[in-house]
Write an enzyme that holds these catalytic residues in place. Structure first.
Site, PDB file in Angstrom:
ATOM      1  N   THR A   1      34.076  33.526  44.050  1.00  0.00           N
ATOM      2  CA  THR A   1      35.141  33.667  45.031  1.00  0.00           C
ATOM      3  C   THR A   1      34.919  32.604  46.103  1.00  0.00           C
ATOM      4  OG1 THR A   1      36.154  35.164  46.643  1.00  0.00           O
ATOM      5  CG2 THR A   1      33.805  35.424  46.299  1.00  0.00           C
TER       6      THR A   1
ATOM      7  N   SER B   1      45.018  38.322  49.189  1.00  0.00           N
ATOM      8  CA  SER B   1      44.588  37.194  48.351  1.00  0.00           C
ATOM      9  C   SER B   1      44.609  37.492  46.851  1.00  0.00           C
ATOM     10  CB  SER B   1      43.219  36.680  48.779  1.00  0.00           C
ATOM     11  OG  SER B   1      42.406  37.703  49.261  1.00  0.00           O
TER      12      SER B   1
ATOM     13  N   VAL C   1      46.112  24.773  41.559  1.00  0.00           N
ATOM     14  CA  VAL C   1      45.392  25.783  40.778  1.00  0.00           C
ATOM     15  C   VAL C   1      43.929  25.733  41.195  1.00  0.00           C
ATOM     16  CG1 VAL C   1      44.595  26.389  38.454  1.00  0.00           C
ATOM     17  CG2 VAL C   1      46.980  25.706  38.821  1.00  0.00           C
ATOM     18  N   GLY C   2      43.341  26.898  41.394  1.00  0.00           N
ATOM     19  CA  GLY C   2      41.933  26.947  41.807  1.00  0.00           C
ATOM     20  C   GLY C   2      41.010  27.202  40.630  1.00  0.00           C
ATOM     21  N   ASP C   3      39.844  27.741  40.957  1.00  0.00           N
ATOM     22  CA  ASP C   3      38.827  27.993  39.927  1.00  0.00           C
ATOM     23  C   ASP C   3      39.085  29.254  39.120  1.00  0.00           C
ATOM     24  OD1 ASP C   3      38.450  29.412  42.370  1.00  0.00           O
ATOM     25  OD2 ASP C   3      36.409  29.940  41.772  1.00  0.00           O
TER      26      ASP C   3
ATOM     27  N   GLY D   1      37.968  27.307  45.779  1.00  0.00           N
ATOM     28  CA  GLY D   1      37.912  27.044  44.346  1.00  0.00           C
ATOM     29  C   GLY D   1      37.606  25.616  43.969  1.00  0.00           C
TER      30      GLY D   1
HETATM   31  N1  ASP Z   1      38.698  31.097  44.536  1.00  0.00           N
HETATM   32  C1  ASP Z   1      40.083  31.243  44.839  1.00  0.00           C
HETATM   33  C2  ASP Z   1      40.783  29.933  44.741  1.00  0.00           C
HETATM   34  O1  ASP Z   1      40.230  28.924  45.153  1.00  0.00           O
HETATM   35  C3  ASP Z   1      40.394  31.776  46.194  1.00  0.00           C
HETATM   36  C4  ASP Z   1      39.512  32.763  46.810  1.00  0.00           C
HETATM   37  O2  ASP Z   1      38.557  33.257  46.248  1.00  0.00           O
HETATM   38  O3  ASP Z   1      39.803  33.090  47.941  1.00  0.00           O
HETATM   39  O4  ASP Z   1      41.915  29.923  44.308  1.00  0.00           O
END
Ligand code: ASP
Length: 328
Positions: free
Chosen positions: A238, A85, A216-218, A241
């Site tokens: 984490t 990831s 796009v995530g956080d 997101g």
């Molecule tokens: N927070 C990340 C996202 O949403 C992914 C993750 O932490 O697994 O892109």
């Protein structure tokens, strides 16, 4: 400038500076008399990131700069193909592209970020260059790649055979449902305080596996995936997101600490905000926060049990198992 005007201006600026110092002394009672032995310190999401913490500690323990420490720390999972990831070996989007998101922030409140970036092993270092070498905070996609190449970063294939195979298997059902804690080595978010009590943070990820192309995530969003304020502390997240983006989670954690709330409590407040606003989605998805205040006190909390974080402090690199709000 006539002398009366310059006198007035100087007096005004002097008064403002003194007033600001007073304001902070009153506003942040929790940050009086920090325990000097608390520094340096580094905290990161997820137990496998003990190694990332150790890389950061290498720098911190020699009196190095917090910003260098978090950059070096998160390089570890970025370059590890077994971490599916983050960076190299990260699971691709549903079109087979490994697209990376990262952000970094320093003690001055300066920030850099890249998003939807392909082919670069260390997006965090590109984010740092954005912060240091451009007038911008965030570069995305093709523009971010062009910038990285112009800065001498190498274009590489980041899609491993394992990740390609995982995508093939996913395509059999094509069900997009991130599974709670399934990897246990998700996005890395890291916050460090060096011996000079400078705070820096970094966050880097390949995002949700099999996401839509362009998602796009956080993690690259300052205030969502990570936030630091040298007057207060730092936080990172984490998990899914989308829920952190809608609540600006890391900023919320830092703002709670600004009010004097302990980092553990601040992380809990951010998790509970998410659960209250999105109860249904919270049952099915994980979000976890790490938090650390300027005194080096720390905490972590998640929607579900199974989240872990790591803290290197006072010569000891330790795993903490976080509690979960929705524990059965
Ligand atoms: N927070 C990340 C996202 O949403 C992914 C993750 O932490 O697994 O892109």
């Amino acid at each position: 400038m006539n002398s009366r005007r310059s006198f007035l201006q100087n007096t005004l600026l002097g008064g403002l500076a003194a007033g600001t110092a007073d304001f902070w002394a009153k506003a942040l009672p929790a940050f009086e008399k920090p325990d000097k032995n608390a520094f340096p310190v580094v905290i990161a999401t997820w137990a496998p990131n003990l190694k990332a913490n150790a890389a950061a500690w290498e720098i911190l323990s020699k009196g190095g700069y917090a910003l260098d420490a978090v950059e070096a720390g998160v390089h570890v999972p970025e370059a590890d193909p077994r971490d599916t990831s983050v960076g190299y070996g990260g699971f691709p989007d549903r079109d087979g592209h490994v697209t990376l998101d990262a952000c970094i922030m320093d003690e001055r409140g300066m920030a850099g970020s890249v998003s939807f970036l392909e082919h670069i092993m260390h997006p965090i270092s590109v984010a740092r260059r954005v912060m240091e070498k451009t007038p911008h905070v965030m570069l995305v996609g093709e523009g971010a790649l062009q910038f990285a190449l112009s800065e001498g970063f190498k274009k590489e294939n980041l899609l491993t055979d394992v990740a390609r195979k995982a995508l093939e298997e996913w395509k059999v059902t094509s069900k997009y449902k991130p599974i709670i804690n399934v990897e246990r080595h998700d996005t890395i978010g890291m916050v460090a305080i060096d011996m000079q009590q400078r705070i820096a943070g970094a966050c880097t990820t390949s995002g949700a596996a099999f996401k839509m192309h362009g998602r796009v995530g956080d993690s690259p969003i300052i205030g969502a995936g990570m936030f630091v304020d040298n007057e207060v502390g730092g936080a990172a997240s984490t998990g899914l997101g989308e829920m952190v983006l809608r609540t600006l989670g890391s900023f919320l954690v830092v703002e709670e600490m600004r009010r004097g709330v302990h980092p553990q409590k601040a992380a809990e407040i951010a998790v509970k905000r998410i659960v209250r606003k999105y109860p249904k989605q919270s049952e099915e998805a994980q979000v976890g926060f790490i938090a650390m205040d300027k005194r080096g006190r720390h905490g972590g909390y998640a929607i579900h049990p199974g989240f872990s974080f790591v803290v290197y402090q006072r010569e000891e690199n330790k795993v903490y198992e976080s509690a979960g709000f929705l524990a059965k």
